[in-house]
Write an enzyme that holds these catalytic residues in place. Sequence first.
Site, mmCIF file in Angstrom:
data_model
loop_
_atom_site.group_PDB
_atom_site.id
_atom_site.type_symbol
_atom_site.label_atom_id
_atom_site.label_comp_id
_atom_site.label_asym_id
_atom_site.label_seq_id
_atom_site.Cartn_x
_atom_site.Cartn_y
_atom_site.Cartn_z
ATOM 1 N N LYS A 253 -1.192 5.340 6.994
ATOM 2 C CA LYS A 253 -1.444 6.598 6.285
ATOM 3 C C LYS A 253 -2.896 6.957 6.559
ATOM 4 O O LYS A 253 -3.814 6.245 6.146
ATOM 5 C CB LYS A 253 -1.200 6.460 4.785
ATOM 6 C CG LYS A 253 -1.428 7.777 4.039
ATOM 7 C CD LYS A 253 -1.358 7.606 2.534
ATOM 8 C CE LYS A 253 -1.669 8.946 1.861
ATOM 9 N NZ LYS A 253 -1.880 8.793 0.393
ATOM 10 N N ALA B 51 -0.440 13.520 -3.527
ATOM 11 C CA ALA B 51 -1.647 13.778 -4.324
ATOM 12 C C ALA B 51 -1.442 14.873 -5.364
ATOM 13 O O ALA B 51 -0.999 15.975 -5.052
ATOM 14 C CB ALA B 51 -2.847 14.130 -3.448
ATOM 15 N N GLY B 52 -1.786 14.537 -6.600
ATOM 16 C CA GLY B 52 -1.827 15.524 -7.669
ATOM 17 C C GLY B 52 -0.557 15.686 -8.474
ATOM 18 O O GLY B 52 -0.557 16.394 -9.487
ATOM 19 N N THR C 128 -1.048 7.795 -9.345
ATOM 20 C CA THR C 128 -1.801 7.900 -10.592
ATOM 21 C C THR C 128 -0.917 8.208 -11.791
ATOM 22 O O THR C 128 -1.082 7.616 -12.865
ATOM 23 C CB THR C 128 -2.894 8.976 -10.464
ATOM 24 O OG1 THR C 128 -3.791 8.615 -9.410
ATOM 25 C CG2 THR C 128 -3.673 9.122 -11.760
#
Length: 254
Positions: free
Chosen positions: A95, A182-183, A205
């Site tokens: 990645k 992401a996010g 996350t």
Amino acid sequence: MLTIADVEFESRLFTGTGKFSNSQVMLEAITASKSQLVTVAMKRIDFKMGLDDLLTPLRQAGVRLLPNTSGARNAKEAVFAAELAREMLGTHWIKLEIHPDPKYLMPDAIETLEAARILCEKGFIVLPYVHADPVLCRRLEEVGCAAVMPLASPIGSNQGLVTESFLKIIIEQARVPVVIDAGIGAPSQAARAMELGADAVLVNTAIASSASPIVMAECFKEAVQCGRRAFEAGLGRVQTGAVHTSPLTGFLNQ
């Protein structure tokens, strides 16, 4: 079934290894998610200690490791990290992450494209983390990337699909799998990403920072499955006005 390069995945939920309170919680959450591809930052691995408690449980669980170049500030550093991963972990999957700005962690498009070109020429299976830029994603396809990983919003922000309009274009035009990365901060956002037609999502996350990471991992698993099924079933067309669902021929035959 999702195919990236020469590998098939039943799960369209990819996960990460960062921010968990301990390795046992991480392993249980990843197991609950049914994820088959797990990313790990090269900078977190202590090779002097051998395969530590970060890697050994993951390999025992049968997941494929996707080392990432997080922390690299330019193409040269990213290529070095990728070559180290191939030598130490025995994988040519990488990645690609290059974000020189430590505050917002925005990916460097110029350095990423250059590193992708070099790594593809060296035989790596490259999955680059990038802005939701349709032109850049097409260029990355052209140099040989096996998939593209456009961001939904800043890393770790849990803001959701801030870049949705651009993600739609990328998905429409892509000739390789699109993994939204992401996010993504809630299962509903992951489901929405899949409804758009994304091939997979990567979530870290939102799972790791949850009060109950294992339960949250299960929620994301189910959301991704439902979102994909909805996409395949075919969502109804969005209208600007109302559309009646019963005949407008009068009321009770009057």
